[in-house]
Design a protein around this motif. Structure first.
Motif, PDB file in Angstrom:
ATOM      1  N   ASP A 525       0.836  -1.182   0.155  1.00 54.19           N
ATOM      2  CA  ASP A 525      -0.023  -0.029  -0.008  1.00 54.19           C
ATOM      3  C   ASP A 525       0.945   1.276   0.052  1.00 54.19           C
ATOM      4  O   ASP A 525       0.583   2.381  -0.608  1.00 54.19           O
ATOM      5  CB  ASP A 525      -0.911  -0.096   1.207  1.00 54.19           C
ATOM      6  N   LYS A 529       1.488   4.251  -2.755  1.00 54.51           N
ATOM      7  CA  LYS A 529       1.311   5.808  -2.565  1.00 54.51           C
ATOM      8  C   LYS A 529       2.603   6.505  -3.207  1.00 54.51           C
ATOM      9  O   LYS A 529       2.239   7.369  -3.799  1.00 54.51           O
ATOM     10  CB  LYS A 529       1.233   5.702  -1.094  1.00 54.51           C
ATOM     11  N   GLU A 532       2.044   6.626  -6.954  1.00 50.33           N
ATOM     12  CA  GLU A 532       0.909   7.786  -7.264  1.00 50.33           C
ATOM     13  C   GLU A 532       1.417   9.003  -6.991  1.00 50.33           C
ATOM     14  O   GLU A 532       1.252  10.019  -7.807  1.00 50.33           O
ATOM     15  CB  GLU A 532      -0.114   7.516  -6.339  1.00 50.33           C
ATOM     16  N   GLU A 533       2.317   9.120  -5.835  1.00 53.60           N
ATOM     17  CA  GLU A 533       2.935  10.724  -5.681  1.00 53.60           C
ATOM     18  C   GLU A 533       3.781  10.706  -6.806  1.00 53.60           C
ATOM     19  O   GLU A 533       3.690  12.348  -7.253  1.00 53.60           O
ATOM     20  CB  GLU A 533       3.767  10.274  -4.286  1.00 53.60           C
TER      21      GLU A 533
END
Length: 664
Positions: A525, A529, A532-533
């Motif tokens: 997870d 993240k 995606e950042e």
């Protein structure tokens, strides 16, 4: 967009750009030819990418891995000549392919009919070259061809000796090469062409410098491939980049590390850095010094005699003391670095030679500090300043070093997004609860991608526009900050305990706590993240890191977070191979999937050539693509599609009479 739907108003918005484009494509025929060419390229298989990291000056092993394409060329030979060559013949052909100049000389002494060997070998190499060049357009291959043989190689690659009409033509070319005594040069040229074509893109995920002796040779090789190489700076690269820009703290660290590993070749042979003033100073100032902490950690076997190691030890201590003084000055002058706990010279009790760290006293293993002023411990002596200035002049005045550092800037960055992969050397600073840690830089608090972008900007400013950089806002030395600060994404630890490792035997003081990032590397997870950042789709992307050696010998896997993160530091550096149990990784990403090659130690170039000892590389399939990937699936494909779109608009402008053709 289709040509039928484009309007004059739309074209007029881009008319200045289209006019510039028309200078390269001055007619409808030239535009249409290029559109056809680019659309054809989009349907070629994706090129093979190789990822390496933490090479640390190990030139011979690095060079060998490039020459054999991380074991891929050996597999090609096995596939092409499966039934026609035995094992020994395949090994000999492979060695010739990797080291053509040296192997030819040996083979000449072994074979009876040299011309027949030339004939067979030339045909074999042409077959291999056809396979590795098949992913590329003729134009791309043509650009890679050696000048002396470009026309001949191109003809041989695209003519089949088995075809009736071309049999005599093909064989006559081979016979002529042999007859005019150009076989050696031709073999060398085509072998190097095969090596180059086997790797379409080379990613170096940091740390070319330090520990091993020949970082300068590695960069020379990379410059030869510059159009297909990118580098994500590691902490050791940044250290050298800082040294080349004149940072005294970085210079002292570079020299200290070279002395620590008894590897001065890059400094002295590669870049012409004169250490004689330091040697003279060390002999005079530390002539009776008996400290054991500064004996070179990994001296090269049979290279240095005992008296040489004694001198290196004294030089090592001299530059280390100078380094600690300079770092103390930086910390005092840059309170925004928040590194006051690293001010240690003023914590020494010079009566009983104990030191207080975090409220606890430790006995020091060294009592000889002839250049330290107890009342002003961070002040350099006049002679130390003189030596530093002379060494700095060498760093700043070395043309080759400056050329290499400019290459690191032009082909490098803090991170890279490439074909759905995110590459950075060490870590993303994080908090204990798994969030991105905010880092104060100047007046800004930054994290994740914004932190990397800002640091990339500051690194470039330091070298190219240093006078424009606000030192009060960003501290006195941003390159040194990136080398050792607890918030540096290139360092990834809370502190650098260099002083303690030299002067305190109690190993509890040597501990450097890793950034929380490292305990989240198996958390899918959090890895999602991060992706995606940085603007990547977690469902189809990977993170690729180096920096921390994977302890394979203790069962650690380089694959983290269900395959989302790949740590490919397998110990290219000999200093780490006892920890990793292997001698490096190469990640290989081709049109069919992603494989990881783990390499056994490279013994020597001589054994590779004479005994035909190939590095044993174990290839493991990490991910197989659902369908074969083509260039239209890649970042390069996106660029080509944009180019096609612009050319189609130019074509429309020609046909509507908005831009006139050059009909000559």
């Amino acid at each position: 967009m289709t040509l039928k739907n484009v309007t004059i108003d739309e074209l007029m918005k881009d008319i200045n750009y289209l006019k510039l484009l028309s200078e390269d494509y001055p007619s409808i025929s030239s535009v249409t030819s290029e559109i056809i060419n680019l659309n054809a390229i989009l349907n070629l298989p994706k090129g093979t990418e190789h990822f390496l990291t933490d090479i640390h000056g190990e030139y011979e092993a690095f060079s060998y891995v490039l020459r054999n394409a991380s074991g891929v060329l050996k597999l090609k030979i096995d596939d092409i000549f499966d039934d026609s060559l035995d094992l020994d013949e395949k090994k000999k052909l492979a060695t010739l392919l990797y080291y053509p100049e040296e192997k030819i000389d040996l083979i000449k002494k072994e074979v009876d009919d040299l011309n027949e060997w030339y004939r067979i070998t030339l045909i074999q190499l042409i077959k291999i070259c056809r396979i590795v060049s098949s992913k590329y357009t003729r134009s791309r291959v043509r650009k890679t061809l050696p000048k002396d043989f470009s026309y001949i190689i191109e003809e041989l690659l695209h003519e089949d000796e088995e075809r009736l009409n071309k049999h005599d033509y093909f064989n006559n070319i081979i016979d002529t090469i042999i007859g005019i005594d150009r076989s050696d040069e031709f073999i060398i040229a085509i072998a190097k062409l095969i090596q180059r074509l086997a790797i379409d893109r080379l990613h170096i995920v940091g740390d070319i410098y330090d520990r091993g002796p020949y970082a300068h040779k590695i960069i020379d090789d990379l410059i030869e491939r510059s159009s297909s190489v990118d580098i994500q700076w590691g902490n050791h690269d940044i250290l050298w980049m800082g040294a080349a820009s004149g940072s005294l703290a970085c210079i002292t660290n570079v020299v200290r590390i070279a002395l620590r590993y008894a590897n001065l070749a890059t400094l002295e042979e590669g870049y012409g850095i004169n250490l004689l003033p330091l040697a003279t100073f060390a002999l005079n100032t530390y002539k009776d010094d008996k400290s054991r902490s500064f004996i070179p950690k990994k001296p090269i076997e049979n290279y240095y005699q005992e008296k040489d190691l004694e001198l290196l030890s004294k030089m090592h201590k001299a530059i280390s003391i100078i380094q600690f003084k300079l770092e103390g000055q930086l910390i005092e002058n840059s309170p925004n670095y928040e590194m006051e706990e690293r001010l240690l010279l003023d914590k020494i009790n010079y009566q009983d030679y104990t030191i207080e760290i975090n409220g606890k006293k430790y006995l020091m293993n060294d009592t000889n500090f002839p250049t330290i002023d107890i009342n002003d411990p961070y002040r350099l002596t006049e002679e130390e300043e003189r030596i530093l200035n002379r060494i700095k002049e060498c760093f700043m005045g070395s043309d080759k070093l400056q050329k290499h550092i400019k290459f690191l800037y032009s082909n490098g960055s803090m991170y890279l997004r490439y074909n759905s992969n995110l590459l950075y050397h060490s870590c993303i600073p994080m908090t204990e609860d798994g969030n991105f840690r905010e880092v104060k830089l100047g007046n800004e608090s930054l994290y994740g991608k914004s932190l990397f972008d800002k640091l990339d900007f500051l690194v470039r400013m330091t070298y190219f526009n240093n006078n424009e950089l606000d030192k009060g806002l960003y501290g006195q030395d941003i390159m040194w900050y990136l080398w050792c600060n607890g918030n540096s994404p290139l360092f990834g630890k809370d502190r650098m305990t260099t002083f303690e490792r030299y002067f305190i035997d109690d190993k509890s003081t040597h501990i450097e706590i890793k950034d929380p990032y490292y305990k989240f590397r198996d958390n899918e997870d959090i890895l999602n993240k991060i992706l995606e950042e940085f603007g990547l789709n977690p469902n189809e992307s990977h993170i690729i890191n180096g920096h921390v050696p994977v302890k394979v010998s203790k069962g650690e896997s380089p694959i983290k977070g269900n395959g989302k993160l790949l740590v490919i530091d397998g110990g290219f550096s000999k200093a780490y191979q006892s920890k990793t149990g292997i001698a490096g990784y190469t990640l290989i990403y081709n049109s069919y999937g992603i494989r990881l090659a783990s390499h056994e130690p490279f013994e020597s170039k001589e054994k590779a050539i004479v005994e035909e000892k190939d590095i044993l590389s174990t290839l493991e399939l990490l991910e197989k693509m659902d369908k074969r990937e083509y260039i239209y699936d890649t970042d390069k494909g996106k660029e080509i599609k944009e180019r096609v779109n612009s050319l189609e608009r130019l074509l429309a402008a020609y046909r509507m009479g908005l831009i006139n053709e050059d009909i000559e």
